[in-house]
Design a protein around this motif. Structure first.
Motif, short mmCIF file in Angstrom:
data_model
loop_
_atom_site.label_atom_id
_atom_site.label_comp_id
_atom_site.label_asym_id
_atom_site.label_seq_id
_atom_site.Cartn_x
_atom_site.Cartn_y
_atom_site.Cartn_z
N THR A 198 0.81 -1.21 0.00
CA THR A 198 0.00 0.00 0.00
C THR A 198 0.85 1.26 0.00
O THR A 198 0.33 2.35 -0.22
CB THR A 198 -0.91 0.04 1.25
OG1 THR A 198 -0.08 0.01 2.41
CG2 THR A 198 -1.86 -1.13 1.27
N GLY A 199 2.15 1.13 0.28
CA GLY A 199 3.00 2.30 0.44
C GLY A 199 2.85 2.93 1.80
O GLY A 199 3.43 3.99 2.08
N ASN A 200 2.09 2.28 2.68
CA ASN A 200 1.85 2.84 4.01
C ASN A 200 1.80 1.75 5.07
O ASN A 200 0.95 1.76 5.94
CB ASN A 200 0.54 3.64 4.01
CG ASN A 200 0.42 4.51 5.23
OD1 ASN A 200 1.41 4.86 5.85
ND2 ASN A 200 -0.80 4.86 5.59
N GLY A 201 2.70 0.76 4.98
CA GLY A 201 2.81 -0.22 6.05
C GLY A 201 2.38 -1.63 5.71
O GLY A 201 2.67 -2.54 6.48
N LEU A 202 1.67 -1.86 4.63
CA LEU A 202 1.28 -3.22 4.25
C LEU A 202 2.08 -3.66 3.04
O LEU A 202 2.19 -2.93 2.06
CB LEU A 202 -0.21 -3.28 3.90
CG LEU A 202 -1.19 -3.32 5.05
CD1 LEU A 202 -2.62 -3.27 4.51
CD2 LEU A 202 -1.01 -4.55 5.90
N VAL A 203 2.65 -4.88 3.11
CA VAL A 203 3.43 -5.40 1.99
C VAL A 203 3.29 -6.91 1.96
O VAL A 203 3.11 -7.55 3.00
CB VAL A 203 4.92 -4.97 2.09
CG1 VAL A 203 5.61 -5.64 3.26
CG2 VAL A 203 5.66 -5.26 0.80
N ARG A 213 6.86 0.62 11.40
CA ARG A 213 7.88 1.59 11.00
C ARG A 213 8.06 2.66 12.06
O ARG A 213 7.10 3.11 12.68
CB ARG A 213 7.48 2.25 9.67
CG ARG A 213 7.37 1.28 8.53
CD ARG A 213 6.71 1.92 7.33
NE ARG A 213 5.34 2.32 7.68
CZ ARG A 213 4.68 3.31 7.10
NH1 ARG A 213 5.23 4.00 6.14
NH2 ARG A 213 3.46 3.60 7.47
N PHE A 214 9.30 3.07 12.28
CA PHE A 214 9.62 4.14 13.23
C PHE A 214 9.34 5.48 12.57
O PHE A 214 9.86 5.76 11.48
CB PHE A 214 11.10 4.04 13.66
CG PHE A 214 11.54 5.15 14.57
CD1 PHE A 214 11.07 5.21 15.87
CD2 PHE A 214 12.40 6.12 14.13
CE1 PHE A 214 11.46 6.22 16.72
CE2 PHE A 214 12.81 7.13 14.96
CZ PHE A 214 12.35 7.19 16.27
N GLU A 215 8.51 6.30 13.18
CA GLU A 215 8.10 7.60 12.65
C GLU A 215 7.49 7.50 11.26
O GLU A 215 7.50 8.46 10.49
CB GLU A 215 9.28 8.59 12.63
CG GLU A 215 9.78 8.95 14.00
CD GLU A 215 10.97 9.90 13.97
OE1 GLU A 215 11.52 10.14 12.87
OE2 GLU A 215 11.33 10.40 15.02
N GLY A 216 7.00 6.31 10.88
CA GLY A 216 6.37 6.11 9.59
C GLY A 216 7.32 6.19 8.41
O GLY A 216 6.89 6.32 7.27
N ARG A 217 8.66 6.06 8.66
CA ARG A 217 9.60 6.24 7.57
C ARG A 217 10.78 5.27 7.56
O ARG A 217 11.40 5.07 6.54
CB ARG A 217 10.18 7.66 7.57
CG ARG A 217 10.92 7.97 8.84
CD ARG A 217 11.72 9.25 8.79
NE ARG A 217 12.52 9.35 10.01
CZ ARG A 217 13.69 8.77 10.18
NH1 ARG A 217 14.23 8.06 9.21
NH2 ARG A 217 14.33 8.90 11.31
N THR A 218 11.14 4.65 8.68
CA THR A 218 12.31 3.79 8.72
C THR A 218 12.08 2.58 9.62
O THR A 218 11.01 2.42 10.21
CB THR A 218 13.57 4.57 9.16
OG1 THR A 218 14.72 3.75 8.97
CG2 THR A 218 13.48 4.97 10.62
N LYS A 226 9.76 0.40 -0.98
CA LYS A 226 8.80 1.36 -1.55
C LYS A 226 7.37 0.88 -1.36
O LYS A 226 6.48 1.66 -1.03
CB LYS A 226 9.09 1.58 -3.03
CG LYS A 226 10.17 2.60 -3.27
CD LYS A 226 10.58 2.81 -4.70
CE LYS A 226 9.54 2.72 -5.74
NZ LYS A 226 10.07 2.94 -7.11
N ALA A 227 7.15 -0.41 -1.58
CA ALA A 227 5.80 -0.96 -1.41
C ALA A 227 5.37 -0.93 0.05
O ALA A 227 4.18 -0.77 0.35
CB ALA A 227 5.74 -2.39 -1.93
N ALA A 228 6.33 -1.06 0.98
CA ALA A 228 6.00 -1.06 2.41
C ALA A 228 5.92 0.34 3.00
O ALA A 228 5.40 0.52 4.10
CB ALA A 228 7.04 -1.87 3.18
N GLY A 229 6.46 1.34 2.31
CA GLY A 229 6.44 2.70 2.83
C GLY A 229 7.65 3.05 3.67
O GLY A 229 7.62 4.04 4.40
#
Length: 197
Positions: free
Chosen positions: A47-52, A82-87, A123-126
């Protein structure tokens, strides 16, 4: 019937997913009746936002193999913490076959410094900031399976076995990502967000 029917998400949301074909193979088997072709596909969906999720598909036709892999990847989608939605939260290491992978979180703006296959998984996981080092075999299938196993870990018992004392499945072994709760438990204190914006 198409393998894209009976999926866990609505049909109209399939277009919003990130879809990356990692590998396509065409194999020919010589039989008594002549040469028989078969197709193999490995696909990453997120989704690019946590789901892969990762999917493998086989069929006689290339597009049918891609559809089978796409449907399996959607069914295999799981959440990536993800930490802070990025790493990533912590440094991670795993071994899958003869492939060893070492993942590290990076500061804001660092970007993705990794192999192309893992770049597409991130990229797919965000995941936006991370670095990855691969030792040993760089086989695309093993690299993708090891990376997905690391990112999905924590949602199933690691190395659980087959229930009668056997080893269990390869995709369910190893040490994976530790989330916020586990890091807080190890440090003995809560993690506060240091960002002021």
């Amino acid at each position: 019937m198409s393998p894209l029917h009976h999926l866990p998400i609505p049909f109209n949301q399939l277009g919003t997913l990130h879809r990356y074909p990692l590998l396509r193979l065409r194999r020919t088997h010589q039989t008594g009746k002549g040469k028989v072709n078969s197709q193999y596909a490995l696909v990453i969906v997120g989704t690019g936002n946590g789901l892969v999720g990762l999917g493998e598909g086989k069929a006689d036709e290339p597009m049918q193999a891609m559809d089978n892999a796409y449907a399996q990847a959607i069914r295999n989608m799981d959440y990536v913490d993800r930490f802070e939605g990025r790493t990533l939260w912590t440094e991670m290491e795993t071994k899958f076959g003869s492939t060893r992978i070492y993942m590290r979180p990076r500061p804001v703006g660092f970007g993705l410094m990794c192999a192309p296959g893992i770049h597409q998984i991130f990229k797919a996981a965000g995941v936006k900031d991370a670095s990855v080092k691969i030792w040993g075999s760089r086989n695309k299938v093993n690299v993708a399976k090891a990376a997905i196993r690391m990112l999905h870990a924590g949602h199933q018992p690691l190395g659980f076995g087959d229930g009668i004392g056997g080893e269990g499945r390869r995709m369910e072994k190893g040490v994976g990502m530790r989330g916020k709760a586990i890091v807080e438990r190890e440090r003995g204190r809560r993690i506060l967000d240091a960002r002021t914006w």
